[in-house]
Design a protein around this motif. Sequence first.
Motif, PDB file in Angstrom:
ATOM      1  N   HIS A 187       0.849  -1.175   0.000  1.00 58.30           N
ATOM      2  CA  HIS A 187       0.000   0.000   0.000  1.00 58.30           C
ATOM      3  C   HIS A 187       0.895   1.239   0.000  1.00 58.30           C
ATOM      4  O   HIS A 187       1.735   1.399   0.895  1.00 58.30           O
ATOM      5  CB  HIS A 187      -0.896   0.027   1.242  1.00 58.30           C
ATOM      6  N   GLN A 188       0.692   2.102  -0.998  1.00 62.03           N
ATOM      7  CA  GLN A 188       1.500   3.306  -1.080  1.00 62.03           C
ATOM      8  C   GLN A 188       0.624   4.506  -1.412  1.00 62.03           C
ATOM      9  O   GLN A 188      -0.252   4.427  -2.279  1.00 62.03           O
ATOM     10  CB  GLN A 188       2.588   3.168  -2.147  1.00 62.03           C
ATOM     11  N   LEU A 189       0.875   5.609  -0.718  1.00 65.59           N
ATOM     12  CA  LEU A 189       0.221   6.878  -1.033  1.00 65.59           C
ATOM     13  C   LEU A 189       1.066   7.574  -2.077  1.00 65.59           C
ATOM     14  O   LEU A 189       2.234   7.910  -1.833  1.00 65.59           O
ATOM     15  CB  LEU A 189       0.092   7.730   0.224  1.00 65.59           C
ATOM     16  N   LEU A 190       0.485   7.806  -3.277  1.00 65.22           N
ATOM     17  CA  LEU A 190       1.208   8.400  -4.388  1.00 65.22           C
ATOM     18  C   LEU A 190       0.719   9.811  -4.668  1.00 65.22           C
ATOM     19  O   LEU A 190      -0.489  10.053  -4.768  1.00 65.22           O
ATOM     20  CB  LEU A 190       1.045   7.559  -5.662  1.00 65.22           C
ATOM     21  N   CYS A 191       1.657  10.735  -4.801  1.00 67.22           N
ATOM     22  CA  CYS A 191       1.335  12.121  -5.114  1.00 67.22           C
ATOM     23  C   CYS A 191       0.833  12.233  -6.554  1.00 67.22           C
ATOM     24  O   CYS A 191       1.373  11.598  -7.460  1.00 67.22           O
ATOM     25  CB  CYS A 191       2.587  12.979  -4.918  1.00 67.22           C
ATOM     26  N   GLN A 192      -0.181  13.018  -6.764  1.00 71.02           N
ATOM     27  CA  GLN A 192      -0.729  13.192  -8.104  1.00 71.02           C
ATOM     28  C   GLN A 192       0.188  14.027  -8.981  1.00 71.02           C
ATOM     29  O   GLN A 192       0.172  13.916 -10.206  1.00 71.02           O
ATOM     30  CB  GLN A 192      -2.096  13.881  -8.027  1.00 71.02           C
ATOM     31  N   ARG A 193       1.001  14.854  -8.371  1.00 76.13           N
ATOM     32  CA  ARG A 193       1.883  15.740  -9.118  1.00 76.13           C
ATOM     33  C   ARG A 193       3.241  15.101  -9.408  1.00 76.13           C
ATOM     34  O   ARG A 193       3.793  15.266 -10.482  1.00 76.13           O
ATOM     35  CB  ARG A 193       2.078  17.039  -8.327  1.00 76.13           C
ATOM     36  N   ASN A 194       3.787  14.384  -8.437  1.00 81.32           N
ATOM     37  CA  ASN A 194       5.103  13.769  -8.602  1.00 81.32           C
ATOM     38  C   ASN A 194       5.081  12.356  -8.020  1.00 81.32           C
ATOM     39  O   ASN A 194       5.680  12.084  -6.981  1.00 81.32           O
ATOM     40  CB  ASN A 194       6.169  14.618  -7.906  1.00 81.32           C
ATOM     41  N   PRO A 195       4.381  11.439  -8.684  1.00 76.59           N
ATOM     42  CA  PRO A 195       4.211  10.088  -8.124  1.00 76.59           C
ATOM     43  C   PRO A 195       5.486   9.256  -8.069  1.00 76.59           C
ATOM     44  O   PRO A 195       5.565   8.303  -7.306  1.00 76.59           O
ATOM     45  CB  PRO A 195       3.173   9.456  -9.061  1.00 76.59           C
ATOM     46  N   SER A 196       6.488   9.583  -8.886  1.00 76.10           N
ATOM     47  CA  SER A 196       7.712   8.784  -8.905  1.00 76.10           C
ATOM     48  C   SER A 196       8.586   9.023  -7.692  1.00 76.10           C
ATOM     49  O   SER A 196       9.346   8.148  -7.283  1.00 76.10           O
ATOM     50  CB  SER A 196       8.510   9.081 -10.182  1.00 76.10           C
ATOM     51  N   GLN A 197       8.485  10.221  -7.072  1.00 75.92           N
ATOM     52  CA  GLN A 197       9.343  10.543  -5.938  1.00 75.92           C
ATOM     53  C   GLN A 197       8.575  10.787  -4.638  1.00 75.92           C
ATOM     54  O   GLN A 197       9.037  10.437  -3.571  1.00 75.92           O
ATOM     55  CB  GLN A 197      10.201  11.771  -6.254  1.00 75.92           C
ATOM     56  N   HIS A 198       7.404  11.398  -4.745  1.00 75.94           N
ATOM     57  CA  HIS A 198       6.624  11.698  -3.545  1.00 75.94           C
ATOM     58  C   HIS A 198       5.671  10.540  -3.265  1.00 75.94           C
ATOM     59  O   HIS A 198       4.565  10.476  -3.799  1.00 75.94           O
ATOM     60  CB  HIS A 198       5.838  13.002  -3.721  1.00 75.94           C
ATOM     61  N   ARG A 199       6.091   9.633  -2.426  1.00 75.88           N
ATOM     62  CA  ARG A 199       5.259   8.484  -2.086  1.00 75.88           C
ATOM     63  C   ARG A 199       5.555   8.057  -0.658  1.00 75.88           C
ATOM     64  O   ARG A 199       6.667   8.224  -0.158  1.00 75.88           O
ATOM     65  CB  ARG A 199       5.456   7.333  -3.067  1.00 75.88           C
ATOM     66  N   ILE A 200       4.551   7.514  -0.010  1.00 73.26           N
ATOM     67  CA  ILE A 200       4.672   7.121   1.389  1.00 73.26           C
ATOM     68  C   ILE A 200       4.106   5.719   1.561  1.00 73.26           C
ATOM     69  O   ILE A 200       3.001   5.435   1.088  1.00 73.26           O
ATOM     70  CB  ILE A 200       3.900   8.095   2.311  1.00 73.26           C
ATOM     71  N   LEU A 201       4.835   4.862   2.234  1.00 75.75           N
ATOM     72  CA  LEU A 201       4.297   3.552   2.587  1.00 75.75           C
ATOM     73  C   LEU A 201       3.164   3.752   3.578  1.00 75.75           C
ATOM     74  O   LEU A 201       3.324   4.436   4.588  1.00 75.75           O
ATOM     75  CB  LEU A 201       5.389   2.667   3.193  1.00 75.75           C
ATOM     76  N   PHE A 202       2.030   3.155   3.283  1.00 75.00           N
ATOM     77  CA  PHE A 202       0.819   3.420   4.061  1.00 75.00           C
ATOM     78  C   PHE A 202       0.651   2.409   5.182  1.00 75.00           C
ATOM     79  O   PHE A 202       0.765   1.203   4.981  1.00 75.00           O
ATOM     80  CB  PHE A 202      -0.400   3.386   3.137  1.00 75.00           C
ATOM     81  N   ASP A 203       0.345   2.917   6.357  1.00 73.72           N
ATOM     82  CA  ASP A 203       0.063   2.081   7.518  1.00 73.72           C
ATOM     83  C   ASP A 203      -1.425   2.206   7.847  1.00 73.72           C
ATOM     84  O   ASP A 203      -1.870   3.259   8.303  1.00 73.72           O
ATOM     85  CB  ASP A 203       0.908   2.541   8.706  1.00 73.72           C
ATOM     86  N   PRO A 204      -2.223   1.158   7.604  1.00 72.51           N
ATOM     87  CA  PRO A 204      -3.673   1.246   7.857  1.00 72.51           C
ATOM     88  C   PRO A 204      -4.033   1.597   9.295  1.00 72.51           C
ATOM     89  O   PRO A 204      -5.108   2.134   9.548  1.00 72.51           O
ATOM     90  CB  PRO A 204      -4.179  -0.163   7.488  1.00 72.51           C
ATOM     91  N   THR A 205      -3.136   1.309  10.240  1.00 69.80           N
ATOM     92  CA  THR A 205      -3.443   1.607  11.635  1.00 69.80           C
ATOM     93  C   THR A 205      -3.435   3.105  11.916  1.00 69.80           C
ATOM     94  O   THR A 205      -3.835   3.534  13.004  1.00 69.80           O
ATOM     95  CB  THR A 205      -2.445   0.907  12.580  1.00 69.80           C
ATOM     96  N   ALA A 206      -2.957   3.917  10.950  1.00 66.33           N
ATOM     97  CA  ALA A 206      -2.982   5.368  11.137  1.00 66.33           C
ATOM     98  C   ALA A 206      -4.408   5.921  10.987  1.00 66.33           C
ATOM     99  O   ALA A 206      -4.682   7.043  11.398  1.00 66.33           O
ATOM    100  CB  ALA A 206      -2.064   6.044  10.120  1.00 66.33           C
ATOM    101  N   LEU A 207      -5.314   5.106  10.406  1.00 67.97           N
ATOM    102  CA  LEU A 207      -6.708   5.531  10.245  1.00 67.97           C
ATOM    103  C   LEU A 207      -7.499   5.288  11.521  1.00 67.97           C
ATOM    104  O   LEU A 207      -7.228   4.333  12.261  1.00 67.97           O
ATOM    105  CB  LEU A 207      -7.365   4.746   9.103  1.00 67.97           C
ATOM    106  N   SER A 208      -8.456   6.126  11.755  1.00 66.64           N
ATOM    107  CA  SER A 208      -9.352   5.913  12.896  1.00 66.64           C
ATOM    108  C   SER A 208     -10.297   4.761  12.580  1.00 66.64           C
ATOM    109  O   SER A 208     -10.574   4.456  11.425  1.00 66.64           O
ATOM    110  CB  SER A 208     -10.155   7.173  13.191  1.00 66.64           C
ATOM    111  N   ASP A 209     -10.795   4.094  13.620  1.00 63.76           N
ATOM    112  CA  ASP A 209     -11.747   3.006  13.432  1.00 63.76           C
ATOM    113  C   ASP A 209     -13.058   3.542  12.859  1.00 63.76           C
ATOM    114  O   ASP A 209     -13.472   4.673  13.149  1.00 63.76           O
ATOM    115  CB  ASP A 209     -12.025   2.293  14.748  1.00 63.76           C
ATOM    116  N   ILE A 210     -13.710   2.721  12.046  1.00 61.94           N
ATOM    117  CA  ILE A 210     -15.017   3.096  11.516  1.00 61.94           C
ATOM    118  C   ILE A 210     -16.059   2.884  12.606  1.00 61.94           C
ATOM    119  O   ILE A 210     -16.192   1.800  13.164  1.00 61.94           O
ATOM    120  CB  ILE A 210     -15.380   2.257  10.274  1.00 61.94           C
ATOM    121  N   ASP A 211     -16.780   3.941  12.887  1.00 54.73           N
ATOM    122  CA  ASP A 211     -17.821   3.874  13.916  1.00 54.73           C
ATOM    123  C   ASP A 211     -19.168   3.711  13.236  1.00 54.73           C
ATOM    124  O   ASP A 211     -19.581   4.555  12.434  1.00 54.73           O
ATOM    125  CB  ASP A 211     -17.801   5.159  14.765  1.00 54.73           C
TER     126      ASP A 211
END
Length: 213
Positions: A187-211
Amino acid sequence: MSFCKNCGNKTSELDKFCSSCGSAKGVNSITSRDNNINAINSEIKNNNIHIGDTYTYSNKIDPSTLNLTRSFIKPFWSKNKILAKRTTFVSLGSIGSIASIFSLYLSFPSNNAITQITTTIFTVFFIMMFSIGFYIKRSRFQHLIGLVNLETSKKDDIYLTRITCDCPWCDSKMKLRMIGPKENKKHQLLCQRNPSQHRILFDPTALSDIDDN
């Protein structure tokens, strides 16, 4: 006793480097060839070296600064955005898998290619449904296709979601995708402007729980 060719400092015959300037005795250059680099009896092979503003896979980003946003995709049959219960995935997937495999077995004597292909498709579908329902209980987050993900709530309901955030480097939008080699997709967050360099490995635990309330 010998002397450094670079600075004239006294050195021992056994020394490979000058203790004063650090120069390698008898080595005057660094060579490169075929994507390899030879440097003082060491070699870097088959690597691309980039020097510049590369932020790929940065793990020093505070999730609270990204403005992570979860949007729900409402199924046409649902009034409250719920796709289905997780237990429904498991039950329907297991029953459907058994029925489809039995039907596939019965279809072989007839040699009906259309029936066999259709039954095979249903078999794969129900096995995937069972696998998703079983796996997502632990992970609570799973990629489905494209920009769409599956998430479970505290009450074990499954939702279709999309995840976006703000790029911390260029203020563009980032979208969550599943990319990488077939055997190692992440899972990677990709920038719409510079997807080749601006990207972050995504950690699902950073999201709040669905209530569900």
